[in-house]
Design an enzyme around this catalytic site. Structure first.
Site, mmCIF file in Angstrom:
data_model
loop_
_atom_site.group_PDB
_atom_site.id
_atom_site.type_symbol
_atom_site.label_atom_id
_atom_site.label_comp_id
_atom_site.label_asym_id
_atom_site.label_seq_id
_atom_site.Cartn_x
_atom_site.Cartn_y
_atom_site.Cartn_z
ATOM 1 N N LYS A 91 0.872 -1.314 0.044
ATOM 2 C CA LYS A 91 0.021 -0.081 0.010
ATOM 3 C C LYS A 91 0.873 1.396 -0.030
ATOM 4 C CE LYS A 91 -3.068 2.833 3.015
ATOM 5 N NZ LYS A 91 -4.161 2.818 3.963
ATOM 6 N N ALA A 107 -10.063 4.472 4.033
ATOM 7 C CA ALA A 107 -10.043 5.801 4.837
ATOM 8 C C ALA A 107 -11.464 6.484 4.789
ATOM 9 C CB ALA A 107 -9.002 6.983 4.475
ATOM 10 N N THR A 118 -9.347 2.179 12.212
ATOM 11 C CA THR A 118 -10.008 2.868 13.258
ATOM 12 C C THR A 118 -11.449 2.660 13.499
ATOM 13 O OG1 THR A 118 -8.538 4.888 12.480
ATOM 14 C CG2 THR A 118 -10.159 5.244 14.360
#
Length: 275
Positions: free
Chosen positions: A117, A204, A227
């Site tokens: 990535k 994201a 997250t």
């Protein structure tokens, strides 16, 4: 992106792999390894997510610490055996193309970089990527033989340029990293999907299961998150939810949703009603 022909949709329950370059995965959910309270919670959440690809920030992990209970010991152990993970080293924390290329070459020397990535940050507050540096790094890494998955702005032109360079997928953001805001611009994602000939993976901004489902219903080929799971009050339970949401969203896309209508449309037949 246009849904597959009806006759192709019936096979999805048996086999619907995500193909990235020479790599094939059954799960369309990619997860990170940061922000968990400990290694045990990390392993539990990743297992419950069903993810086969696990990304790790090379610059933020002590690669030499292979002691029991360390993140590297977990990652190395889980790259072996029947339920092994595929590591996706990332260049989080890099602000130039040179830094990103150097970081991934180091990872390759350590034997943990094949599919990678690419992340080149342009601004430390928003963590938005630097387009020019990302393109420059991608050119070098593709030429070096890496399978490159670049994190990028949800810009159809940039995504096309990354694909033209030879990137194996493009990973446009849904919202800023770690924000949990969900998909802010489905229109741009739809354009990217319409034109792309490589997998499009939302990277994201996902905050909860419905965000992941929406991404997949749009036709995205996968979702990358960290997250949203790690900072949930119950990471394991959220991992369960994300696994199911990605699967449900994919199936809904393949099924082909009903059309929208301004007015009501009776569910029951109107012919032959009793007077």
């Amino acid at each position: 992106m246009v849904a597959p022909p009806v006759e192709d949709r019936y096979t999805v329950g048996m086999s619907d792999p995500l193909v990235i370059g020479d790599h094939t995965f059954q799960s369309r959910l990619i997860v990170g390894t940061g922000k968990y309270k400990d290694v045990a919670e990390t392993e539990d959440a990743i297992d419950r997510s069903g993810a086969e690809v696990v990304t790790v920030a090379i610059r933020r992990v002590d690669l030499k610490d292979r002691s029991s209970g360390s993140l590297m010991s977990l990652l190395l152990r889980r790259t072996q055996g029947a339920s092994k993970w595929t590591l996706l080293p990332n260049t989080a924390g890099c602000f130039t193309a040179d830094d990103a290329v150097r970081t991934l070459r180091l990872a390759r020397e350590l034997g943990i970089a094949d599919i990678v990535k690419l992340e080149v940050i342009g601004d430390p507050k928003t963590l938005y990527p630097d387009n020019e540096e990302t393109l420059a790094a991608a050119k070098v890494l593709v030429a070096d033989g890496f399978t490159v998955l670049p994190y990028c702005i949800d810009d159809p032109i940039l995504c096309r340029k990354l694909e033209d360079i030879g990137c194996a997928a493009v990973m446009p953001l849904a919202a800023p990293i770690g924000s949990g805001l969900g998909i802010r611009n489905p229109h741009n994602l739809a354009i990217i999907l319409e034109r792309a000939k490589v997998p499009v993976i939302v990277d994201a901004g996902v905050g909860t299961a419905s965000d992941a489902a929406v991404a997949m219903e749009l036709g995205c080929h996968g979702v990358l998150m960290n997250t949203a799971i790690a900072h949930a009050k119950n990471p394991g339970l959220m991992a369960d939810a994300m696994r199911e949401a990605v699967s449900a969203g994919r199936r809904a896309f393949l099924a082909g949703r009903m059309g929208k209508s301004r007015y009501a449309n009776a569910s029951s037949p109107t012919a032959g009603l009793i007077d």
